[in-house]
Write a protein that holds these residues in place. Structure first.
Motif, mmCIF file in Angstrom:
data_model
loop_
_atom_site.group_PDB
_atom_site.id
_atom_site.type_symbol
_atom_site.label_atom_id
_atom_site.label_comp_id
_atom_site.label_asym_id
_atom_site.label_seq_id
_atom_site.Cartn_x
_atom_site.Cartn_y
_atom_site.Cartn_z
ATOM 1 N N ILE A 37 -14.966 -22.358 4.989
ATOM 2 C CA ILE A 37 -15.450 -22.183 6.357
ATOM 3 C C ILE A 37 -15.312 -20.716 6.747
ATOM 4 C CG2 ILE A 37 -15.235 -22.965 8.746
ATOM 5 C CD1 ILE A 37 -13.617 -25.364 7.617
ATOM 6 N N ALA A 38 -16.390 -20.150 7.248
ATOM 7 C CA ALA A 38 -16.378 -18.765 7.710
ATOM 8 C C ALA A 38 -16.420 -18.752 9.235
ATOM 9 C CB ALA A 38 -17.570 -17.996 7.148
ATOM 10 N N LEU A 39 -15.439 -18.108 9.835
ATOM 11 C CA LEU A 39 -15.402 -17.929 11.286
ATOM 12 C C LEU A 39 -15.973 -16.549 11.564
ATOM 13 C CD1 LEU A 39 -14.537 -19.385 13.826
ATOM 14 C CD2 LEU A 39 -12.281 -18.395 13.592
ATOM 15 N N GLU A 40 -17.247 -16.504 11.904
ATOM 16 C CA GLU A 40 -17.982 -15.244 11.962
ATOM 17 C C GLU A 40 -18.143 -14.779 13.402
ATOM 18 O OE1 GLU A 40 -22.610 -14.526 11.573
ATOM 19 O OE2 GLU A 40 -21.725 -14.809 9.584
ATOM 20 N N GLY A 41 -17.937 -13.473 13.622
ATOM 21 C CA GLY A 41 -18.130 -12.923 14.946
ATOM 22 C C GLY A 41 -17.571 -11.524 15.058
ATOM 23 N N PRO A 42 -17.879 -10.837 16.148
ATOM 24 C CA PRO A 42 -17.374 -9.473 16.337
ATOM 25 C C PRO A 42 -15.889 -9.469 16.658
ATOM 26 C CG PRO A 42 -18.564 -10.189 18.285
ATOM 27 C CD PRO A 42 -18.743 -11.267 17.268
ATOM 28 N N SER A 43 -15.270 -8.340 16.420
ATOM 29 C CA SER A 43 -13.856 -8.199 16.742
ATOM 30 C C SER A 43 -13.655 -8.325 18.246
ATOM 31 C CB SER A 43 -13.345 -6.836 16.255
ATOM 32 O OG SER A 43 -11.989 -6.651 16.600
ATOM 33 N N GLY A 44 -12.606 -9.060 18.638
ATOM 34 C CA GLY A 44 -12.303 -9.253 20.045
ATOM 35 C C GLY A 44 -12.944 -10.487 20.649
ATOM 36 N N SER A 45 -13.605 -11.326 19.848
ATOM 37 C CA SER A 45 -14.272 -12.513 20.373
ATOM 38 C C SER A 45 -13.389 -13.756 20.340
ATOM 39 C CB SER A 45 -15.566 -12.776 19.585
ATOM 40 O OG SER A 45 -15.294 -12.975 18.212
ATOM 41 N N GLY A 46 -12.112 -13.618 19.999
ATOM 42 C CA GLY A 46 -11.191 -14.745 19.987
ATOM 43 C C GLY A 46 -11.095 -15.466 18.667
ATOM 44 N N ARG A 47 -11.677 -14.904 17.620
ATOM 45 C CA ARG A 47 -11.698 -15.588 16.329
ATOM 46 C C ARG A 47 -10.302 -15.694 15.718
ATOM 47 N NH1 ARG A 47 -14.701 -10.762 12.860
ATOM 48 N NH2 ARG A 47 -12.988 -9.266 13.048
ATOM 49 N N THR A 48 -9.454 -14.674 15.858
ATOM 50 C CA THR A 48 -8.097 -14.745 15.300
ATOM 51 C C THR A 48 -7.262 -15.781 16.037
ATOM 52 O OG1 THR A 48 -8.211 -12.413 14.654
ATOM 53 C CG2 THR A 48 -6.029 -13.407 14.778
ATOM 54 N N CYS A 49 -7.420 -15.876 17.353
ATOM 55 C CA CYS A 49 -6.671 -16.883 18.105
ATOM 56 C C CYS A 49 -7.078 -18.289 17.689
ATOM 57 C CB CYS A 49 -6.907 -16.680 19.605
ATOM 58 S SG CYS A 49 -6.207 -15.148 20.269
ATOM 59 N N LEU A 50 -8.353 -18.501 17.429
ATOM 60 C CA LEU A 50 -8.794 -19.812 16.954
ATOM 61 C C LEU A 50 -8.205 -20.114 15.588
ATOM 62 C CD1 LEU A 50 -10.480 -22.357 17.175
ATOM 63 C CD2 LEU A 50 -12.456 -21.052 16.353
ATOM 64 N N LEU A 51 -8.164 -19.122 14.703
ATOM 65 C CA LEU A 51 -7.562 -19.315 13.381
ATOM 66 C C LEU A 51 -6.094 -19.711 13.504
ATOM 67 C CD1 LEU A 51 -8.023 -17.246 10.204
ATOM 68 C CD2 LEU A 51 -5.734 -17.378 11.146
ATOM 69 N N LEU A 52 -5.352 -19.020 14.375
ATOM 70 C CA LEU A 52 -3.933 -19.331 14.546
ATOM 71 C C LEU A 52 -3.736 -20.690 15.211
ATOM 72 C CD1 LEU A 52 -2.625 -15.820 15.689
ATOM 73 C CD2 LEU A 52 -2.396 -16.873 13.431
ATOM 74 N N ALA A 53 -4.647 -21.063 16.113
ATOM 75 C CA ALA A 53 -4.527 -22.373 16.755
ATOM 76 C C ALA A 53 -4.795 -23.501 15.767
ATOM 77 C CB ALA A 53 -5.491 -22.455 17.937
ATOM 78 N N LEU A 54 -5.755 -23.325 14.871
ATOM 79 C CA LEU A 54 -6.075 -24.366 13.895
ATOM 80 C C LEU A 54 -5.015 -24.497 12.808
ATOM 81 C CD1 LEU A 54 -9.930 -23.841 13.439
ATOM 82 C CD2 LEU A 54 -8.780 -25.731 14.602
ATOM 83 N N THR A 55 -4.152 -23.497 12.667
ATOM 84 C CA THR A 55 -3.075 -23.570 11.680
ATOM 85 C C THR A 55 -1.714 -23.857 12.328
ATOM 86 O OG1 THR A 55 -2.862 -21.151 11.785
ATOM 87 C CG2 THR A 55 -4.239 -22.065 10.036
ATOM 88 N N THR A 83 -0.238 -25.761 5.928
ATOM 89 C CA THR A 83 -1.152 -24.617 5.966
ATOM 90 C C THR A 83 -0.405 -23.351 5.591
ATOM 91 O OG1 THR A 83 -0.726 -24.209 8.325
ATOM 92 C CG2 THR A 83 -2.548 -25.697 7.772
ATOM 93 N N ALA A 84 -1.155 -22.346 5.181
ATOM 94 C CA ALA A 84 -0.568 -21.048 4.831
ATOM 95 C C ALA A 84 -1.516 -19.952 5.278
ATOM 96 C CB ALA A 84 -0.312 -20.951 3.329
ATOM 97 N N LEU A 85 -0.929 -18.825 5.650
ATOM 98 C CA LEU A 85 -1.709 -17.676 6.095
ATOM 99 C C LEU A 85 -1.819 -16.666 4.972
ATOM 100 C CD1 LEU A 85 -0.314 -17.033 9.698
ATOM 101 C CD2 LEU A 85 -2.339 -18.355 9.029
ATOM 102 N N GLY A 86 -3.046 -16.246 4.701
ATOM 103 C CA GLY A 86 -3.268 -15.096 3.849
ATOM 104 C C GLY A 86 -3.067 -13.842 4.679
ATOM 105 N N PRO A 87 -3.808 -12.795 4.426
ATOM 106 C CA PRO A 87 -3.634 -11.583 5.238
ATOM 107 C C PRO A 87 -4.092 -11.794 6.684
ATOM 108 C CG PRO A 87 -5.503 -11.363 3.736
ATOM 109 C CD PRO A 87 -4.798 -12.613 3.353
ATOM 110 N N VAL A 88 -3.159 -11.648 7.620
ATOM 111 C CA VAL A 88 -3.437 -11.695 9.055
ATOM 112 C C VAL A 88 -2.723 -10.494 9.667
ATOM 113 C CG1 VAL A 88 -3.258 -12.989 11.198
ATOM 114 C CG2 VAL A 88 -3.584 -14.211 9.043
ATOM 115 N N PRO A 89 -3.446 -9.427 9.986
ATOM 116 C CA PRO A 89 -2.792 -8.218 10.493
ATOM 117 C C PRO A 89 -1.937 -8.505 11.723
ATOM 118 C CG PRO A 89 -5.086 -7.766 9.950
ATOM 119 C CD PRO A 89 -4.901 -9.244 9.827
ATOM 120 N N GLY A 90 -0.730 -7.971 11.694
ATOM 121 C CA GLY A 90 0.188 -8.143 12.806
ATOM 122 C C GLY A 90 0.988 -9.426 12.766
#
Length: 340
Positions: A37-55, A83-90
């Motif tokens: 699954i690819a979560l595609e979008g520009p930076s700042g659109s909330g994609r990282t928060c969705l990734l963290l919420a789903l994990t 679940t496990a996180l690969g590279p997630v900055p910060g």
């Protein structure tokens, strides 16, 4: 390393609201185990928060999701275990001061201490080291990383790794625990077109082994399930071998179908952006200042009229005639009293 059975990813009306407004809301997805699954979008659109919420790393505020058979946001701890996180900055950055071998040993030690059964801690130290070495070798093989090809082998510093090699190392560490869902952030950051193709080939191979993969990116390739963030979602998602079903179309503000993500409003704005802006309040007229003619007008009725000024006091020094008259008046007064 055992091939874990991937976790299905489902969400309905999934949303997260922060102190400055909605980060994302009305997320819907239905992906089968082993999907890429690819979560595609520009930076700042909330994609990282969705990734963290789903994990299970960030708590949603509306709707629900299911990772495997664990329901979010109620079973966040259970979701974190599978679940496990690969590279997630910060969040889980690699330690730039360590070597590749040290980083791998640290990942294996943490996985054994917090995720492995208690009985494994009672085994002899030599057996534990041999088991860890086997798991490290299998994880490196799964991501296509050979430390012998690095400039200094396993003693190469993490800070000297190329971006793609750092991604491989992070994914290898994440796979040490045998997760059912692997999540990565900013996959295509600072990668050339050729390196980006290699990174997606790596994730596809992980999905082929049975692990569900969720990756945040700016632009996804063909053959993966795509959830677009920030802008309107496409009418039909691009799907491949391990995509699974997508959520049925639901009415949205943008009129889109397929897997839908309605993203949050701008910070500080909790209203519908399509609603007309309220009319500005009419300006209050300022009172006119009195001019010179008004100052010379009659006094107001509520103010008392000014009293007439008292006459000025006579001067204390008098002329000689006045003094003589005063002396005569004094003699007359003494004569009346019999004192003259």
């Amino acid at each position: 390393m055992d091939s874990p059975h991937g976790a299905a990813v489902k969400a309905e009306g999934f949303g997260l609201k922060g102190p400055r407004g909605w980060v994302f809301r009305e997320v819907g997805i239905d992906a089968a185990p082993g999907s890429l699954i690819a979560l595609e979008g520009p930076s700042g659109s909330g994609r990282t928060c969705l990734l963290l919420a789903l994990t299970g790393r960030m708590k949603a505020t509306e709707g629900h999701a299911e990772i495997g058979r664990h329901r979010l946001p109620k079973k966040m701890a259970a979701v974190r275990r599978i679940t496990a996180l690969g590279p997630v900055p910060g969040v889980n950055d690699l330690d730039q001061s360590l070597t590749v071998a040290e980083q791998l040993r640290e990942g294996a030690m943490l996985q054994r201490r917090y995720d492995a059964p208690l009985r494994t801690l009672l085994r002899p130290r030599g057996d534990r080291r041999a088991t860890a070495r086997t798991r490290i070798n299998e994880a490196l093989a799964a991501v296509g990383m050979d430390p012998a090809t690095l400039p200094k082998g396993e003693r190469t510093s993490v800070r000297d790794l190329e971006r793609l090699e750092a991604v491989r190392l992070s994914v290898a560490i994440a796979l040490l625990g045998g997760p059912r869902l692997l999540a990565l952030d900013d996959l295509d950051l600072k990668l050339s077109d050729a390196e980006r193709a290699e990174a997606w080939a790596l994730l596809r191979s992980v999905a082929d082994r049975g692990t569900t993969v969720l990756a945040v990116c700016s632009e996804a390739p063909e053959g993966v399930t795509v959830l677009r963030t920030g802008a309107a979602a496409p009418a039909q998602p691009r799907t491949g071998r391990h995509t699974g079903k997508t959520a049925p179309a639901r009415p949205a503000a943008a009129g889109t179908g397929g897997p839908k993500i309605t993203w949050g409003l701008p910070p500080g704005n909790d209203t519908d952006p399509a609603a007309p802006a309220p009319a500005p309040a009419p300006a209050r007229p300022e009172p006119e200042k009195p001019g010179p003619e008004a100052e010379s007008a009659e006094p107001r009725r509520d103010e008392p009229a000014a009293e007439p000024a008292e006459p000025a006091a006579e001067p204390a020094t008098r002329t000689g005639t006045d003094n003589d008259e005063d002396e005569k008046g004094a003699d007359d007064a003494l004569a009346e009293t019999g004192r003259a």
